[in-house]
Write an enzyme that holds these catalytic residues in place. Structure first.
Site, PDB file in Angstrom:
ATOM      1  CB  CYS A   1     -13.632   0.768  19.720  1.00  0.00           C
ATOM      2  SG  CYS A   1     -14.149  -0.072  21.373  1.00  0.00           S
TER       3      CYS A   1
ATOM      4  CB  CYS B   1     -13.797   1.276   9.236  1.00  0.00           C
ATOM      5  SG  CYS B   1     -12.122   0.757   9.010  1.00  0.00           S
TER       6      CYS B   1
ATOM      7  NE  ARG C   1      -8.525  18.489  39.700  1.00  0.00           N
ATOM      8  CZ  ARG C   1      -9.280  17.757  40.826  1.00  0.00           C
ATOM      9  NH1 ARG C   1      -8.976  16.852  41.354  1.00  0.00           N
ATOM     10  NH2 ARG C   1     -10.306  18.314  41.139  1.00  0.00           N
TER      11      ARG C   1
ATOM     12  CD  GLU D   1       2.700   2.310   1.584  1.00  0.00           C
ATOM     13  OE1 GLU D   1       3.034   1.195   2.241  1.00  0.00           O
ATOM     14  OE2 GLU D   1       2.880   3.321   2.162  1.00  0.00           O
TER      15      GLU D   1
ATOM     16  CD  GLU E   1     -13.886  20.053  31.215  1.00  0.00           C
ATOM     17  OE1 GLU E   1     -13.244  18.932  31.463  1.00  0.00           O
ATOM     18  OE2 GLU E   1     -13.830  20.860  32.292  1.00  0.00           O
TER      19      GLU E   1
ATOM     20  CD  GLU F   1     -10.655  13.733  36.455  1.00  0.00           C
ATOM     21  OE1 GLU F   1     -11.339  13.852  37.324  1.00  0.00           O
ATOM     22  OE2 GLU F   1     -10.114  14.484  35.875  1.00  0.00           O
TER      23      GLU F   1
ATOM     24  CB  CYS G   1     -11.489   3.495   6.718  1.00  0.00           C
ATOM     25  SG  CYS G   1      -9.804   2.983   7.440  1.00  0.00           S
TER      26      CYS G   1
ATOM     27  CD  GLN H   1     -15.238  15.102  28.065  1.00  0.00           C
ATOM     28  OE1 GLN H   1     -14.389  15.572  27.596  1.00  0.00           O
ATOM     29  NE2 GLN H   1     -15.206  15.331  29.399  1.00  0.00           N
TER      30      GLN H   1
HETATM   31  C1  LIG Z   1      -2.501   0.759   9.352  1.00  0.00           C
HETATM   32  C2  LIG Z   1      -1.123   0.161   8.363  1.00  0.00           C
HETATM   33  C3  LIG Z   1      -0.185  -0.528   9.085  1.00  0.00           C
HETATM   34  C4  LIG Z   1       0.763  -1.142   8.168  1.00  0.00           C
HETATM   35  N1  LIG Z   1       2.002  -1.855   8.963  1.00  0.00           N
HETATM   36  C5  LIG Z   1       3.030  -2.115   8.180  1.00  0.00           C
HETATM   37  C6  LIG Z   1       4.180  -2.830   8.880  1.00  0.00           C
HETATM   38  O1  LIG Z   1       3.947  -3.090   9.804  1.00  0.00           O
HETATM   39  N2  LIG Z   1       4.999  -2.912   8.079  1.00  0.00           N
HETATM   40  C7  LIG Z   1       5.057  -2.732   6.649  1.00  0.00           C
HETATM   41  O2  LIG Z   1       6.097  -3.135   6.123  1.00  0.00           O
HETATM   42  N3  LIG Z   1       4.229  -2.086   6.006  1.00  0.00           N
HETATM   43  C8  LIG Z   1       3.255  -1.622   6.817  1.00  0.00           C
HETATM   44  N4  LIG Z   1       2.024  -1.109   6.229  1.00  0.00           N
HETATM   45  C9  LIG Z   1       2.344  -0.756   4.903  1.00  0.00           C
HETATM   46  C10 LIG Z   1       1.424  -1.535   3.787  1.00  0.00           C
HETATM   47  O3  LIG Z   1       0.443  -2.151   4.463  1.00  0.00           O
HETATM   48  C11 LIG Z   1       2.485  -2.514   3.098  1.00  0.00           C
HETATM   49  O4  LIG Z   1       3.297  -2.055   2.220  1.00  0.00           O
HETATM   50  C12 LIG Z   1       1.358  -3.503   1.969  1.00  0.00           C
HETATM   51  O5  LIG Z   1       2.195  -4.560   1.814  1.00  0.00           O
HETATM   52  C13 LIG Z   1       0.902  -2.743   0.873  1.00  0.00           C
HETATM   53  O6  LIG Z   1       0.422  -3.850   0.068  1.00  0.00           O
HETATM   54  P1  LIG Z   1      -0.812  -3.221  -0.847  1.00  0.00           P
HETATM   55  O7  LIG Z   1      -1.251  -4.457  -1.486  1.00  0.00           O
HETATM   56  O8  LIG Z   1      -1.824  -2.710   0.130  1.00  0.00           O
HETATM   57  O9  LIG Z   1      -0.521  -2.178  -1.554  1.00  0.00           O
HETATM   58  P2  LIG Z   1      -1.025  -1.168  -2.384  1.00  0.00           P
HETATM   59  O10 LIG Z   1      -1.370   0.104  -1.717  1.00  0.00           O
HETATM   60  O11 LIG Z   1      -2.088  -1.836  -3.180  1.00  0.00           O
HETATM   61  O12 LIG Z   1      -0.119  -0.764  -3.452  1.00  0.00           O
HETATM   62  C14 LIG Z   1       1.178  -0.051  -3.072  1.00  0.00           C
HETATM   63  C15 LIG Z   1       2.175   0.208  -4.353  1.00  0.00           C
HETATM   64  O13 LIG Z   1       2.701  -0.847  -4.868  1.00  0.00           O
HETATM   65  C16 LIG Z   1       2.343  -0.760  -6.200  1.00  0.00           C
HETATM   66  N5  LIG Z   1       2.001  -2.147  -6.571  1.00  0.00           N
HETATM   67  C17 LIG Z   1       1.330  -3.033  -6.120  1.00  0.00           C
HETATM   68  N6  LIG Z   1       1.326  -4.188  -6.767  1.00  0.00           N
HETATM   69  C18 LIG Z   1       2.329  -3.936  -7.637  1.00  0.00           C
HETATM   70  C19 LIG Z   1       2.893  -4.924  -8.643  1.00  0.00           C
HETATM   71  N7  LIG Z   1       2.717  -6.558  -8.797  1.00  0.00           N
HETATM   72  N8  LIG Z   1       3.846  -4.532  -9.785  1.00  0.00           N
HETATM   73  C20 LIG Z   1       4.281  -3.032  -9.451  1.00  0.00           C
HETATM   74  N9  LIG Z   1       3.462  -2.302  -8.634  1.00  0.00           N
HETATM   75  C21 LIG Z   1       2.834  -2.738  -7.616  1.00  0.00           C
HETATM   76  C22 LIG Z   1       1.039  -0.015  -6.340  1.00  0.00           C
HETATM   77  O14 LIG Z   1       0.862   0.501  -7.546  1.00  0.00           O
HETATM   78  C23 LIG Z   1       1.426   1.032  -5.337  1.00  0.00           C
HETATM   79  O15 LIG Z   1       2.238   2.003  -5.722  1.00  0.00           O
HETATM   80  C24 LIG Z   1       1.193  -0.501   7.032  1.00  0.00           C
HETATM   81  C25 LIG Z   1       0.006   0.200   6.392  1.00  0.00           C
HETATM   82  C26 LIG Z   1      -1.117   0.610   7.111  1.00  0.00           C
HETATM   83  C27 LIG Z   1      -2.121   1.258   6.324  1.00  0.00           C
HETATM   84  S1  FES Z   2     -13.524   3.138  22.563  1.00  0.00           S
HETATM   85 FE1  FES Z   2     -13.867   0.958  23.167  1.00  0.00          FE
HETATM   86  S2  FES Z   2     -15.571   1.485  24.111  1.00  0.00           S
HETATM   87 FE2  FES Z   2     -14.822   3.448  23.911  1.00  0.00          FE
HETATM   88  S1  FES Z   3     -11.475   3.940  10.510  1.00  0.00           S
HETATM   89 FE1  FES Z   3     -10.763   2.425   9.437  1.00  0.00          FE
HETATM   90  S2  FES Z   3      -9.069   1.725  10.753  1.00  0.00           S
HETATM   91 FE2  FES Z   3      -9.664   3.485  11.754  1.00  0.00          FE
END
Ligand SMILES: Cc1cc2nc3c(=O)[nH]c(=O)nc-3n(C[C@H](O)[C@H](O)[C@H](O)COP(=O)(O)OP(=O)(O)OC[C@H]3O[C@@H](n4cnc5c(N)ncnc54)[C@H](O)[C@@H]3O)c2cc1C
Ligand code: FES
Ligand code: FES
Length: 1362
Positions: A125, A60, A910, A292, A832, A1298, A82, A797
C-alpha cells in the site's frame, strides 16, 4: 515554472502527449482501452500497484498536474490510476512514486518519514500513501492541518499497520513545532543497559536522562525530525520534479483516438463539438472521472464503443454565483465544488447557504480524495444510482438541471422530476446535462444531509437522505410552508416521500407533526422483503431515525426564535451533532533490552526504504519475458452441480488466445490438498462451489485471457447445495473423521449437582472475514532447460507447498521445481495453502506450452475463490454460581470449512484449545465438527480459529455477568487461571503473566474513572451512548501439528565481512527478515547493515513449513542462530588467537585457513505434542498473554460508532525488535476491529436470497469494508510488559503475530456495553444476542427503540452468513 503565455500565444498540440516524472511521452493512437495504471506498469513504472482496480484501495495513487487555463494556475492532485483512462491525462504531468525519490539519489522527506517511523510493513500500500501525501503537500501552499492529512488518506487502505504509524509519519508535515508531536508519540524511558530512548526516533541515544529537560531536536545522536519547512525549503525542492514548462505553453487540441475492440475516444474542446459528436453517435458516453463508467466497463464488462471526454469544455465546467443561486457545470469535479462552496459560505449571508453546507458535509463522506478529485457532479447525477449521495440533496434543495440537446436547445427540469427509474433519467439520446442550478435558501429554510454506510469514510451509503423544510410564522405559530424529504437506498431511485411532504405543508412544527410524519413515512417508504441489498428492517428504521434527527436539528436551529416553543431536551442534543473526528494520538511504551549489536533494538524494517520508493518488487512486478503469457481462470458459476458439457470454441477464436487446459490435460495428478488430498486442481465432473477452477486459458494479455475465459460455455446439472453451518448440521454434512472432543472433569454431574446455581444456554454466531491482503494472489511460472525444470516466483507464505503442488500436478520430482519469494504484499494466512492451487493451475499451461505464464487474480476473483476466515457457530451450556464462578462448560462448536478440508481441522482444534480463553473451568466438554459446505474452501487467517474459540467464551462470560448483575470484568477476574492451572487439554500453565498484565492495564486505562465518566455521559445523552470493555487473551504458540515445528536456515559469510542469510520463512511485512537479520548480526557481533536476506527459495532451504502460527521468528531465528554458532565454532581457533581487529579480518583469516564459512542451521521446537485419542498433551511451547481496553461511542439512531480509545498491553518477553512488535500489535488490533465491527461477508444463502446461491456479494473494497484511517482508535496506546523474559524462545522473546488479534474484541464488547445502556433507555433489560461483526446494522437494530419497534421485536437478529 516558465513564463505564462496568453491564450492566443499557446502552441497548438499535434501529438497526444503525457509527461511522466518529467519525461515527455508520446501517446500513440490505439490505446483508448488502457488505464493510466496499465500504461505506467507496461512502461516499467511498477511502483504504482494494482490492488483492486475499482478505486477502492488507493494502491494505484499517482499525482496528476495540469495547468488550469481558466484560473491560470497549476493544479496538483492525487488520482486513482486504475480508473483513469490513459487519454484522460493527455497533456498532463503524472508523477509516480518513482518520481518522488529513490534509494540512489535520495528519499523525499515524506518517504524518509514513513520509512523511519515504521509506516511500511508489507509495503504494497505504501507507494499509494506516499503519493496521496505528496500530492497534498504539493497542492497546499501552507502546511496542511492534521485533519486535512487524515482526510487525504481516507481513500488509501492498509491491511498491515493499523494506520497509526502512517499518521505519525505524515503528521510532522502538518506542524512546524515537531516537539509537540514527538514528545507525545514515543515515551521516554530508561532501558536496561542504561541507554535512553530518543522520543523522536524510538532508538537508544544519549539525550536523556532528565525527561523534563530533553528536547528531541537537541538529540545528540544527530537525528532531527523531518519538518514541513524542510520539504518546502531548498534542501529538497532542488530535487523536486517541476511542472514541465512545455505544458504551460501548450494549447490542448481536439483528440480523436481509438482503442482495442473498436473503442473511440474523443476529447472535444467546445460544447458545439460535444453536441455534434452526440448527434453523430447517440449512444456515445460522456466521460469525466470514469469512476462510474470504469466500474461498468471493467468490472461489469459492459462495452461502450464511443467515449466523449468533456473535461476540457468550458461550459460544462462553470462555477458561478449570482443573486438567485449557484450554477454548477455538469463536468465540475466534486473537490472543486467543495472548495467553491466553502468560499461561497464565507461570502454570502448564513441563511442563504443551508443547501451549500449540506452538500459540503455530504461530500466529506463521499468516496476518498482520489475519487473526489475526478468524479463529476454530472456523472453522479446521470448515473442515477439509487444510493447517490448528492441526488437526494439536489432534489430536496429544489435544484434545477439545465439540459441541452444536439441542436443546442436548452430546457430546464426540476431535479425532483429528472429521475425516472432504476438508473434511468429524463435525458434523450441526443441530450446531455449542461449544468445544475442550486437556489439560495431563505431565512428559516433548513436543509440537512444524512448518510449511513458500513464505514464512515469512503463508502457508499446504505441509506442516505436530503431534507428541506421552510418555516413561516403564522399567527404566532411556526408552520411548514414548504418541504421536501428525499431518501436514497430505499427504492430503485432516490425516493421523494410525497405523502409526508403533503402532510407537512401547513402543519405546526411540533411533536404532533413528528409523530404523524413518522407514521406517514412508513407508507412512503416500502421496501420489499427480498429487496436487493437486504437489511430491510435496518433501512426502514433508518428512514425514521433520519427524520427524527431532522426534526431535532431544525428545532434546535429554531431554538430561541420568537414564539418557537419546541425546544430540544439537552440530552437529545448530541443526536444532531455532526461527527467530528479528533486526530489520532498514538503512544507506545516499551523497554529495550539490547542483546549484542542488534537484538532488542527498534530497527526499521529492512525493506522499508525500498517500499516507500516503490523499488521493492512483488510477483506481478517481475518483467514478462518474450513469449510470456497471461492466464485467466475458468470458474464454476454453480455451488453444486454436475458438469454436463464445456464448449471452449469461443475462447479458442478469441484474440490473443494461446491455449486452454482442463482436468484431462493435466500431465501429473489432479488431486491435491495440504493435509488430505481431497481437492481437484481442475474440477472434472462435479463442481462443489461457485468459483471452483474448471480450467485455465492463456493469452497474450491479461485482458485477452479474461475475455477468452468468459467465452467458455459450461452446461450444468444443479445438485442440492449446503450453504450454511445450520444446513450442514441439519444434514450432517461434515468432513470425514473431523469430529473432535476435549473434556475435563464431569460436566453432566456438575450440571446435575446443586453446585451450579444457574445454567445458561445460548448460541454464538461469528461471520467470516476476508484476508484482504493488498497484493492479490499471484504466481509467475516458467520452464528451463527445454521444459524439464520448472521455476516460479509466487506470492505465498508457503513456497514449499508451491513446489510440492506444482511437482505433483506436472508429475515432476520436487528436485526439478523451484519456488522463490522475495516478499509478499500481505498474507495473513490467505497465502498459506490456497495460493499453491493457483501455482499448480498456472504451471500446467507453462509446462505444456513451454512458455512463461503469469497468473494474477483480480480482486473480485480473489475474494470469491480463495477462501476466508471460517465462520463459526458455538452452542454453549454453562453452569455457574451466584457469584459468577464458572463450574461447567458444555460446548458444541462448528466451523464452516467449505468444499475441502484444507486446514479446517487444525483451525477447529485451535478454536477448541482456546475455548477457555484465560479461565479456569473445572468441568469442560467440547465437541467440535468441521462442516462441509458448498463454498470455496475456507483457510488460515491470523489467529487460526483461536479468536473464534475465545469470542464464544467471552460471549458467555458477558452473559453470566448480566445474569448475576456484576460487571463482566469481575466475572473475568474471579475465573482467571493462575500459575499451575491445568487446561482442559492437560497443559500446565507456567510463567503466567496474565494477572500482572490485567492489573497494569486497569491502572493505565484508569478503568474505574472511565467507567464512571461513561455512566455520566450515558445519563446525559439519550441517543448517543458510550461503552467500555477490557478483554484478556492467552494464545498458544506452536504449530499444533507437531512435525511442522521445524525450521532450516543457510548462513553464508563472505570475505568482505558481510553475511547472507537464507531461511525457510517468508517476509510478508511482519518484519521476519529484519528480526532474523538482527539475530545473525548479534551472533557475529557485527552491525545489522552487514547482514542481508535476499529471498526465500526452496532450492536453498528445503521442506520449510509455511510462515504461519506466529512462530517464524522463534523458529527461523533459532535455526539461523544455530548456523551462526556452527560457523563461530569453526572460526573459534582463529578468533582465539586475537590477531584480528575486525570481523572482516577474522573472516579473511578463516578463509585463508580453508574454514567453511557457510552453515546449515536447524531447529525443532522441544517439549510439545498432543494425543487426540486421550485428548491430553502439551500442544504449545508457551503462551503469549495480553489484555486490551476499549471505549466506544455509538449513535443509537443509526448504528454509527467510533472507538474513542484503545489501550493494549502484551507480554512479548524481551522483544527482539519492539518497534516491529508494536507494529504487529497495532496492525492485528485494527484488523481485529474489522472482524468484530466492520467486515461482513454476504453470501448467496438462505439469509440473502437476493444474491445468487453460493456467490459472494461482498467481493471488492466497494462492498467489503476493511478499517480505514478513520477507524483507528482516537487514542491508541500500546505497551509491552516490562521485565518478563521468556526462557522458552530465542533471546527470551515471545511470538507476536496472532495473539493481539483477538484483543480487538474489546471493541465488540464495548459496543455491546453501549447497546446495553441504549436498551435500558427504552426499558429493555436483560441479556440479548449480538452476532459478530457488530456492524452499524446490528448496533442500530439492537438499540431497540420506538423507531425499530414498528418493524421488529427487541430480540431481532439481523441476517448473517455463517
Ligand atoms: C471507489 C468509489 C467510491 C464512490 N463513492 C461514492 C459515494 O460515496 N457516493 C456516491 O454517490 N457515489 C460514489 N461513487 C460513484 C461515482 O464516483 C460518482 O457517481 C461520480 O460522481 C461519477 O462521476 P464521474 O465523473 O466519474 O462519472 P463518469 O463515470 O465519467 O460518468 C458516469 C455516467 O454519467 C454520464 N455523464 C457524465 N456527465 C454527463 C453529462 N454532462 N450529461 C449526460 N451524461 C453524463 C456518463 O456518460 C456515464 O454514463 C463512487 C465510485 C467509486 C469508484
Ligand atoms: S498493506 Fe499497508 S503495509 Fe501492507
Ligand atoms: S488499485 Fe486503484 S484504487 Fe485499488
Amino acid at each position: 515554472m516558465g513564463s505564462l503565455k496568453s491564450e492566443e500565444d499557446l502552441e497548438e498540440s499535434k501529438d497526444a502527449i503525457l509527461y511522466v516524472n518529467g519525461v515527455r511521452k508520446v501517446l500513440p493512437d490505439g490505446f483508448a482501452h488502457l488505464t493510466l495504471l496499465e500504461y505506467l506498469r507496461d512502461v516499467g513504472l511498477t511502483g504504482t500497484k494494482l490492488g483492486c482496480g475499482e478505486g477502492g484501495c488507493g494502491a494505484c495513487t499517482v499525482m496528476v498536474s495540469y495547468f488550469d487555463q481558466i484560473y491560470k494556475k497549476c493544479v496538483h492532485q492525487a488520482i486513482n490510476a486504475c480508473l483513469a483512462p490513459l487519454y484522460s491525462v493527455e497533456g498532463m504531468h503524472v508523477i509516480t512514486v518513482e518520481g518522488v525519490g529513490n534509494r540512489k539519489f535520495g528519499l523525499h522527506p515524506v518517504q524518509e518519514s514513513l520509512a523511519s517511523r515504521h509506516g511500511s510493513q508489507c509495503g504494497f500500500c505504501t507507494p499509494g500513501f506516499i503519493m496521496s501525501m505528496y500530492a497534498l503537500l504539493r497542492s497546499n501552499k501552507t502546511p496542511p492541518t492534521e485533519e486535512q492529512i487524515e482526510e487525504s488518506l481516507a481513500g488509501n487502505l492498509c491491511r498491515c499497520t493499523g494506520y497509526r504509524p502512517i499518521l505519525d509519519a505524515f503528521r510532522v508535515f502538518a506542524k512546524s513545532n515537531d516537539l509537540l508531536y514527538t514528545s507525545g508519540s514515543v515515551s521516554l524511558q530508561e532501558p536496561k543497559n542504561g541507554e535512553f530512548i530518543c522520543p523522536s526516533t524510538g532508538k537508544p541515544c544519549s539525550c536523556g536522562p532528565n525527561k523534563e529537560t530533553v528536547e528531541p531536536n537537541d538529540c545528540q545522536n544527530g537525528y532531527k525530525p523531518v519538518s514541513y519547512n524542510e520539504i518546502d525549503g531548498s534542501s529538497y525542492t532542488n530535487k523536486e520534479i517541476i511542472f514541465p514548462p512545455q505544458l504551460l505553453m501548450r494549447k490542448s487540441s481536439h483528440l480523436s483516438l481509438s482503442g482495442f475492440g473498436g473503442i473511440k475516444w474523443h476529447r472535444p474542446l467546445l460544447l458545439k463539438q460535444v453536441l455534434e459528436l452526440k448527434s453523430r453517435y447517440p449512444d456515445a458516453k460522456l466521460v469525466v472521472g470514469n469512476t462510474e463508467l470504469g466500474i461498468e466497463t471493467r468490472l461489469k464488462k459492459i462495452h461502450y464503443p464511443v467515449f466523449i471526454s468533456v473535461t476540457h469544455v468550458p461550459e460544462l465546467n462553470i462555477l458561478t454565483a449570482d443573486d438567485d443561486g449557484i450554477e454548477i457545470g455538469a463536468g465540475v469535479r466534486l473537490s472543486e465544488l467543495q472548495k467553491f462552496l466553502k468560499k461561497v459560505i464565507e461570502e454570502r449571508p448564513v441563511y442563504e447557504t443551508a443547501s451549500c453546507k449540506a452538500i459540503i458535509e455530504q461530500i466529506k463522506w463521499f468516496a476518498g480524495t482520489q475519487i473526489r478529485n475526478v468524479a463529476s457532479v454530472g456523472g453522479n447525477i446521470c448515473t442515477a444510482s439509487p444510493i447517490s449521495d448528492l441526488n437526494p440533496l439536489w432534489m430536496a434543495s429544489g435544484a434545477k438541471f439545465k439540459i441541452v440537446d444536439s441542436k443546442g436547445s436548452i430546457r430546464t427540469i426540476l431535479a425532483g422530476n429528472f429521475f425516472l427509474g432504476y438508473r434511468k433519467v429524463d435525458l434523450e439520446n441526443n441530450e446531455i446535462l449542461l449544468s445544475v442550478f442550486l437556489p439560495w435558501t431563505r431565512e428559516f429554510e433548513y436543509v440537512k444531509e444524512f448518510k449511513q454506510a458500513h464505514r464512515r469514510d469512503d463508502d457508499i451509503a446504505l441509506v442516505n437522505g436530503g431534507m428541506r423544510v421552510f418555516l413561516e410564522k403564522n399567527n404566532k405559530n411556526w408552520v411548514v410552508s414548504d418541504a421536501c424529504i428525499v431518501y436514497g437506498g430505499v427504492a430503485p431511485i432516490s425516493l421523494s416521500a410525497v405523502k409526508t411532504k403533503d402532510y407537512l405543508i401547513g402543519k405546526k412544527w411540533n411533536k404532533e407533526l413528528l409523530q404523524n410524519s413518522l407514521e406517514i413515512l412508513k407508507q412512503d417508504v416500502v421496501i420489499s422483503e427480498d429487496a436487493p441489498g437486504g437489511m430491510v428492517e435496518f433501512r426502514k428504521s433508518l428512514t425514521l431515525s433520519f427524520f427524527f434527527k431532522f426534526f431535532l436539528w431544525v428545532s434546535h436551529q429554531m431554538d430561541g426564535q420568537d414564539s418557537f416553543s419546541e425546544s430540544v431536551p439537552v440530552s437529545y442534543l448530541s443526536a444532531v451533532e455532526s461527527f467530528h473526528r479528533p486526530s489520532v494520538m498514538g503512544s507506545q511504551d516499551y523497554e529495550i533490552t539490547k542483546q549484542g549489536t542488534a537484538v532488542g533494538s527498534p530497527e526499521v524494517h529492512m525493506s522499508a526504504r525500498l517500499q516507500v520508493t516503490g523499488e521493492a518488487e512483488y510477483t506481478d512486478d517481475t518483467p514478462m519475458p518474450p513469449g510470456g503469457l497471461h492466464a485467466a481462470l475458468i470458474l464454476s458459476k454453480k455451488p453444486h452441480a454436475r458438469l454436463l458439457s464445456i464448449d471452449d470454441s469461443g475462447a479458442r477464436s478469441s484474440p490473443g488466445f494461446a491455449g486452454i487446459f482442463f482436468a484431462k490435460d493435466i500431465p501429473g495428478d489432479n488431486i491435491s490438498g495440504p493435509v488430505i488430498e481431497d481437492e481437484e486442481v481442475f474440477a472434472s465432473e462435479i463442481v462443489t462451489c461457485v468459483g471452483q477452477v474448471v480450467g485455465v486459458v492463456v493469452a497474450d494479455t491479461h485482458e485477452n485471457a479474461k475475455l477468452a475465459a468468459r467465452k467458455v460455455v459450461i452446461e450444468y446439472e444443479d445438485l442440492p447445495a449446503i450453504l450454511s453451518i445450520e444446513d450442514a448440521v441439519k444434514f450432517k454434512s461434515y468432513h470425514p473423521n473431523s469430529h473432535r472432543c476435549l473434556s475435563k472433569g464431569s460436566v453432566d454431574q456438575c450440571f446435575q449437582s446443586d453446585q451450579c446455581h444457574k445454567i445458561i444456554e445460548g448460541e454464538v454466531r461469528i461471520g467470516g472475514q476476508e484476508h484482504f491482503y493488498l497484493e492479490p494472489q499471484g504466481t509467475f511460472v516458467w520452464t528451463m532447460d527445454g521444459g524439464h525444470e520448472v521455476h516460479m516466483i509466487s506470492s505465498t507464505q508457503a513456497p514449499q507447498k508451491h513446489q510440492k503442488y506444482v511437482a505433483h500436478v506436472l508429475g515432476l520430482p520436487m528436485s526439478k521445481v523451484v519456488c522463490k519469494v522475495k516478499r509478499i504484499g500481505g498474507g495473513f494466512g490467505g497465502k498459506e495453502t490456497r495460493s499453491a492451487f493457483f501455482a499448480a493451475v498456472a504451471s500446467v499451461p507453462a509446462y505444456m506450452l513451454n512458455r512463461p505464464v503469469k497468473l494474477i487474480l483480480d480482486r473480485d476473483i480473489d475474494m470469491q475463490v480463495s477462501g476466508q476466515r471460517h465462520s463459526f457457530l458455538g452452542k454453549y451450556k454453562v453452569g455457574f454460581t451466584n457469584e459468577g464462578k464458572v463450574l461447567a462448560l458444555d460446548l458444541e462448536i462448528y466451523n464452516n470449512a467449505g468444499n475441502s478440508l484444507d486446514l479446517s481441522q487444525a483451525i477447529l482444534e485451535r478454536a477448541m484449545y482456546h475455548s477457555d480463553n484465560v479461565y479456569e473451568i473445572p468441568n469442560v466438554r467440547i465437541n467440535g465438527r468441521v462442516c462441509f459446505t458448498n463454498y470455496p474452501s475456507n483457510t488460515a487467517f491470523r489467529g487460526f480459529g483461536g479468536p473464534q474459540g475465545m469470542l464464544i467464551t467471552e460471549n458467555w462470560i458477558q452473559r453470566i455477568a448480566m445474569e448475576v448483575e456484576k460487571s463482566p470484568e469481575e466475572i473475568r477476574e474471579i475465573n482467571f487461571m493462575s500459575e499451575g492451572s491445568i487446561s482442559h487439554y492437560g497443559q500446565k500453565i507456567q510463567d503466567c503473566t496474565l494477572h500482572r498484565l490485567w492489573d497494569e492495564l486497569k491502572k493505565s486505562c484508569n478503568f474505574v474513572k472511565v467507567r464512571s465518566e461513561v455512566e455520566d455521559f450515558n445519563l446525559h445523552n439519550r441517543w448517543k451512548k458510550r461503552g467500555i470493555a477490557i478483554i484478556p487473551t492467552k494464545f498458544g504458540i506452536s504449530f499444533t501439528t507437531k512435525f511442522m515445528n521445524q525450521a532450516g536456515a543457510l548462513v553464508q559469510v563472505y570475505t568482505d565481512g558481510t553475511v547472507l542469510v537464507t531461511h525457510g520463512g517468508v517476509e510478508m511485512g511482519q518484519g521476519l527478515h529484519t528480526k532474523v537479520a538482527q539475530i545473525a548480526a548479534s551472533a557475529f557481533e557485527i552491525p545489522l547493515s552487514s547482514v542481508f536476506i535476499s529471498e526465500t527459495s526452496t532450492d536453498k532451504v528445503p521442506n520449510a513449513s509455511p510462515t504461519a502460527a506466529s512462530a517464524s521468528s522463534d523458529m527461523y531465528g533459532a535455526a539461523v542462530l544455530d548456523a551462526c554458532k556452527q560457523i563461530k565454532t569453526r572460526m573459534e581457533p582463529i578468533a582465539s588467537m586475537k590477531k584480528h581487529t575486525s570481523f572482516v579480518e577474522l573472516v579473511n583469516a578463516c578463509y585463508f585457513e580453508r574454514i567453511d564459512l557457510s552453515a546449515h542451521g536447524f531447529y525443532i521446537v522441544p517439549d510439545i505434542g498432543f494425543d487426540w485419542k486421550t485428548g491430553k498433551g502439551h500442544p504449545f511451547r508457551y503462551f503469549t498473554y495480553g489484555a486490551a481496553f476499549a471505549e466506544v461511542e455509538i449513535d443509537t439512531l443509526t448504528g454509527d460508532f467510533h472507538t474513542r480509545a484503545a489501550d493494549v498491553i502484551l507480554d512479548l518477553g524481551f522483544s527482539i525488535n519492539p518497534a516491529i512488535d508494536v507494529g504487529q500489535i497495532e496492525g492485528a488490533f485494527v484488523q481485529g476491529m474489522g472482524w468484530v465491527a466492520l467486515e461482513e461477508l454476504k453470501w448467496g444463502d438462505e439469509a440473502h436470497k437476493w444474491i445468487p446461491p453460493g456467490c459472494l456479494f461482498t467481493s471488492g473494497p466497494g462492498s467489503y469494508k476493511i478499517p480505514s484511517v478513520n477507524d483507528v482508535p482516537h487514542r491508541f496506546k500500546v505497551s509491552l510488559l516490562k521485565d518478563a523474559p521468556n526462557d522458552k524462545a530465542i533471546h527470551s522473546s515471545k511470538a507476536v503475530g496472532e495473539p493481539p488479534f483477538f484483543l480487538a474484541s474489546s471493541v465488540f464488547f464495548a459496543i455491546k456495553d453501549a447497546i446495553i445502556a441504549a436498551r435500558a433507555g427504552s426499558g429493555s433489560h436483560g441479556w440479548f444476542p449480538l452476532d459478530n461483526p457488530a456492524t452499524p446494522e446490528r448496533i442500530r437494530m439492537a438499540c431497540a427503540d420506538e423507531f425499530t419497534a414498528p418493524f421488529v421485536q427487541s430480540d431481532f437478529r439481523p441476517k448473517l452468513s455463517v
